[in-house]
Scaffold this motif. Sequence first.
Motif, PDB file in Angstrom:
ATOM      1  N   ALA A  56       0.825  -1.211   0.000  1.00 63.54           N
ATOM      2  CA  ALA A  56       0.000   0.000   0.000  1.00 63.54           C
ATOM      3  C   ALA A  56       0.859   1.260   0.000  1.00 63.54           C
ATOM      4  O   ALA A  56       0.502   2.267  -0.626  1.00 63.54           O
ATOM      5  N   ILE A  57       1.995   1.212   0.709  1.00 63.86           N
ATOM      6  CA  ILE A  57       2.901   2.372   0.805  1.00 63.86           C
ATOM      7  C   ILE A  57       4.305   1.880   0.472  1.00 63.86           C
ATOM      8  O   ILE A  57       5.050   1.440   1.358  1.00 63.86           O
ATOM      9  N   PRO A  58       4.712   1.913  -0.793  1.00 62.99           N
ATOM     10  CA  PRO A  58       6.006   1.346  -1.190  1.00 62.99           C
ATOM     11  C   PRO A  58       7.192   1.929  -0.435  1.00 62.99           C
ATOM     12  O   PRO A  58       8.216   1.260  -0.286  1.00 62.99           O
ATOM     13  N   ASP A 209      -3.711  12.373   6.748  1.00 64.06           N
ATOM     14  CA  ASP A 209      -3.933  13.387   5.717  1.00 64.06           C
ATOM     15  C   ASP A 209      -2.796  13.503   4.707  1.00 64.06           C
ATOM     16  O   ASP A 209      -2.792  14.413   3.901  1.00 64.06           O
ATOM     17  N   PHE A 210      -1.832  12.587   4.726  1.00 67.43           N
ATOM     18  CA  PHE A 210      -0.785  12.604   3.704  1.00 67.43           C
ATOM     19  C   PHE A 210      -1.277  11.921   2.429  1.00 67.43           C
ATOM     20  O   PHE A 210      -1.205  12.482   1.347  1.00 67.43           O
ATOM     21  N   ASP A 211      -1.752  10.697   2.556  1.00 61.22           N
ATOM     22  CA  ASP A 211      -2.277   9.925   1.426  1.00 61.22           C
ATOM     23  C   ASP A 211      -3.425   9.075   1.966  1.00 61.22           C
ATOM     24  O   ASP A 211      -3.229   7.921   2.356  1.00 61.22           O
ATOM     25  N   PRO A 212      -4.638   9.641   2.019  1.00 59.41           N
ATOM     26  CA  PRO A 212      -5.769   8.940   2.642  1.00 59.41           C
ATOM     27  C   PRO A 212      -6.058   7.568   2.041  1.00 59.41           C
ATOM     28  O   PRO A 212      -6.420   6.641   2.770  1.00 59.41           O
ATOM     29  N   VAL A 213      -5.888   7.416   0.735  1.00 56.99           N
ATOM     30  CA  VAL A 213      -6.180   6.126   0.105  1.00 56.99           C
ATOM     31  C   VAL A 213      -5.189   5.069   0.577  1.00 56.99           C
ATOM     32  O   VAL A 213      -5.568   3.949   0.943  1.00 56.99           O
ATOM     33  N   ALA A 214      -3.901   5.408   0.573  1.00 54.16           N
ATOM     34  CA  ALA A 214      -2.881   4.456   1.030  1.00 54.16           C
ATOM     35  C   ALA A 214      -3.082   4.122   2.501  1.00 54.16           C
ATOM     36  O   ALA A 214      -2.955   2.956   2.909  1.00 54.16           O
ATOM     37  N   MET A 215      -3.397   5.129   3.303  1.00 49.84           N
ATOM     38  CA  MET A 215      -3.609   4.889   4.725  1.00 49.84           C
ATOM     39  C   MET A 215      -4.808   3.984   4.967  1.00 49.84           C
ATOM     40  O   MET A 215      -4.781   3.119   5.846  1.00 49.84           O
ATOM     41  N   ALA A 216      -5.851   4.163   4.192  1.00 51.26           N
ATOM     42  CA  ALA A 216      -7.015   3.287   4.328  1.00 51.26           C
ATOM     43  C   ALA A 216      -6.639   1.842   4.015  1.00 51.26           C
ATOM     44  O   ALA A 216      -7.128   0.901   4.665  1.00 51.26           O
ATOM     45  N   THR A 228      -4.703  -3.126  15.688  1.00 52.84           N
ATOM     46  CA  THR A 228      -5.332  -1.810  15.623  1.00 52.84           C
ATOM     47  C   THR A 228      -4.338  -0.807  15.062  1.00 52.84           C
ATOM     48  O   THR A 228      -3.195  -0.741  15.509  1.00 52.84           O
ATOM     49  N   LEU A 229      -4.750  -0.054  14.068  1.00 53.89           N
ATOM     50  CA  LEU A 229      -3.905   0.998  13.503  1.00 53.89           C
ATOM     51  C   LEU A 229      -4.802   2.181  13.175  1.00 53.89           C
ATOM     52  O   LEU A 229      -5.754   2.041  12.399  1.00 53.89           O
ATOM     53  N   VAL A 230      -4.508   3.337  13.761  1.00 52.88           N
ATOM     54  CA  VAL A 230      -5.339   4.525  13.565  1.00 52.88           C
ATOM     55  C   VAL A 230      -4.456   5.700  13.133  1.00 52.88           C
ATOM     56  O   VAL A 230      -3.880   6.394  13.986  1.00 52.88           O
ATOM     57  N   PRO A 231      -4.323   5.934  11.817  1.00 52.30           N
ATOM     58  CA  PRO A 231      -3.662   7.168  11.388  1.00 52.30           C
ATOM     59  C   PRO A 231      -4.518   8.360  11.820  1.00 52.30           C
ATOM     60  O   PRO A 231      -5.745   8.256  11.909  1.00 52.30           O
ATOM     61  N   ARG A 232      -3.877   9.490  12.087  1.00 52.07           N
ATOM     62  CA  ARG A 232      -4.620  10.668  12.536  1.00 52.07           C
ATOM     63  C   ARG A 232      -4.153  11.917  11.791  1.00 52.07           C
ATOM     64  O   ARG A 232      -3.039  11.974  11.272  1.00 52.07           O
ATOM     65  N   THR A 233      -5.031  12.918  11.750  1.00 53.83           N
ATOM     66  CA  THR A 233      -4.713  14.178  11.091  1.00 53.83           C
ATOM     67  C   THR A 233      -3.747  15.002  11.941  1.00 53.83           C
ATOM     68  O   THR A 233      -3.540  14.718  13.125  1.00 53.83           O
ATOM     69  N   ARG A 234      -3.212  16.036  11.330  1.00 51.77           N
ATOM     70  CA  ARG A 234      -2.300  16.920  12.062  1.00 51.77           C
ATOM     71  C   ARG A 234      -2.989  17.490  13.294  1.00 51.77           C
ATOM     72  O   ARG A 234      -2.375  17.564  14.366  1.00 51.77           O
ATOM     73  N   GLU A 235      -4.227  17.907  13.161  1.00 43.86           N
ATOM     74  CA  GLU A 235      -4.945  18.494  14.296  1.00 43.86           C
ATOM     75  C   GLU A 235      -5.129  17.467  15.411  1.00 43.86           C
ATOM     76  O   GLU A 235      -4.994  17.800  16.606  1.00 43.86           O
ATOM     77  N   GLU A 236      -5.415  16.225  15.047  1.00 46.35           N
ATOM     78  CA  GLU A 236      -5.577  15.185  16.068  1.00 46.35           C
ATOM     79  C   GLU A 236      -4.258  14.872  16.758  1.00 46.35           C
ATOM     80  O   GLU A 236      -4.227  14.619  17.974  1.00 46.35           O
ATOM     81  N   VAL A 237      -3.172  14.898  16.014  1.00 44.31           N
ATOM     82  CA  VAL A 237      -1.854  14.663  16.612  1.00 44.31           C
ATOM     83  C   VAL A 237      -1.480  15.829  17.522  1.00 44.31           C
ATOM     84  O   VAL A 237      -0.941  15.633  18.626  1.00 44.31           O
ATOM     85  N   ALA A 238      -1.782  17.045  17.095  1.00 42.33           N
ATOM     86  CA  ALA A 238      -1.466  18.213  17.915  1.00 42.33           C
ATOM     87  C   ALA A 238      -2.164  18.159  19.274  1.00 42.33           C
ATOM     88  O   ALA A 238      -1.653  18.694  20.265  1.00 42.33           O
ATOM     89  N   ARG A 239      -3.319  17.497  19.343  1.00 39.78           N
ATOM     90  CA  ARG A 239      -4.042  17.382  20.619  1.00 39.78           C
ATOM     91  C   ARG A 239      -3.218  16.666  21.684  1.00 39.78           C
ATOM     92  O   ARG A 239      -3.403  16.912  22.885  1.00 39.78           O
ATOM     93  N   PHE A 240      -2.327  15.792  21.286  1.00 41.87           N
ATOM     94  CA  PHE A 240      -1.517  15.058  22.272  1.00 41.87           C
ATOM     95  C   PHE A 240      -0.639  15.999  23.093  1.00 41.87           C
ATOM     96  O   PHE A 240      -0.306  15.688  24.239  1.00 41.87           O
TER      97      PHE A 240
END
Length: 280
Positions: A56-58, A209-216, A228-240
């Motif tokens: 999915a992500i070469p 949000d880098f490559d939504p299709v590949a992440m899916a 379990t694998l949960v990619p997150r957006t920049r805003e969601e990561v900033a919340r940490f």
Amino acid sequence: MSNAADWMKQRTEEPPVEPVDLRIDIPHSARMYDFWLGGKTNFPPDRALGEAFEQAIPGIKVMARENRRFLGRAVRYLAGEAGIRQFLDIGTGIPTEGNIHEVAQATAAESRVVYVDNDPIVLAHARALMDSTGTGRTAYIHADLMEPEKILADPLLSSTLDLEQPVGLTLVAILMLIADADDPWGRARVLMDALAPGSYVAVTHPGADFDPVAMASVVEAAAKGQMTLVPRTREEVARFFGDWELVEPGVVPVMGWRPDGEPPADPAAAYYWSGVARKR
């Protein structure tokens, strides 16, 4: 007590390692990273899922190396410019070149590190391969970020680190393994709240949000591999980072956080968000 005697006392006080089921029949994120980094501590399920991710992500092997390089840069910053002498690493992974204690102790030999991972293979390798300097110390805790209170209550933590003094907390490529419903922000906050003012936290996280299709595609592959694998957006990561003060350049692609040498032509080529922040 001398540093050598102190280190030996710690070793004798460590609880005996009980037999555990290594579960090499299912993939584990630490062993998948080991596979991507070219290591040998991985098994067919780890390699199979790692290869599925690569379809999915070469460039995922390159991304794993860039994630590791960020860790080295962040620790050098913390041990050097920020003056941190204690580190708590959650989700340690298989030991490889440039482990946290090696990087930190190259700057300050007295640096202390507690490594935490929930894979018994990781802890077995850590105990065998990660030797501290004579003045520094390392300890290894078999625990899970899902239960941060247990990490904080472990006697090896309190005998190695002084939580009344600043600590560098590293949460590198680990938070994506906790689903939203299990509140990864809250679990990280338990650890962060236990640290003294002047402490730092370093985070990397795969970006949705880098490559939504590949992440899916990798999320689907992970689910088939019981992970379990949960990619997150920049805003969601900033919340940490919450109300901690972000170190420049803030939350940026992992290749763009204080790169060595010339800035990369395309910092978004590795699909990870990263950042370092200081507790006020």
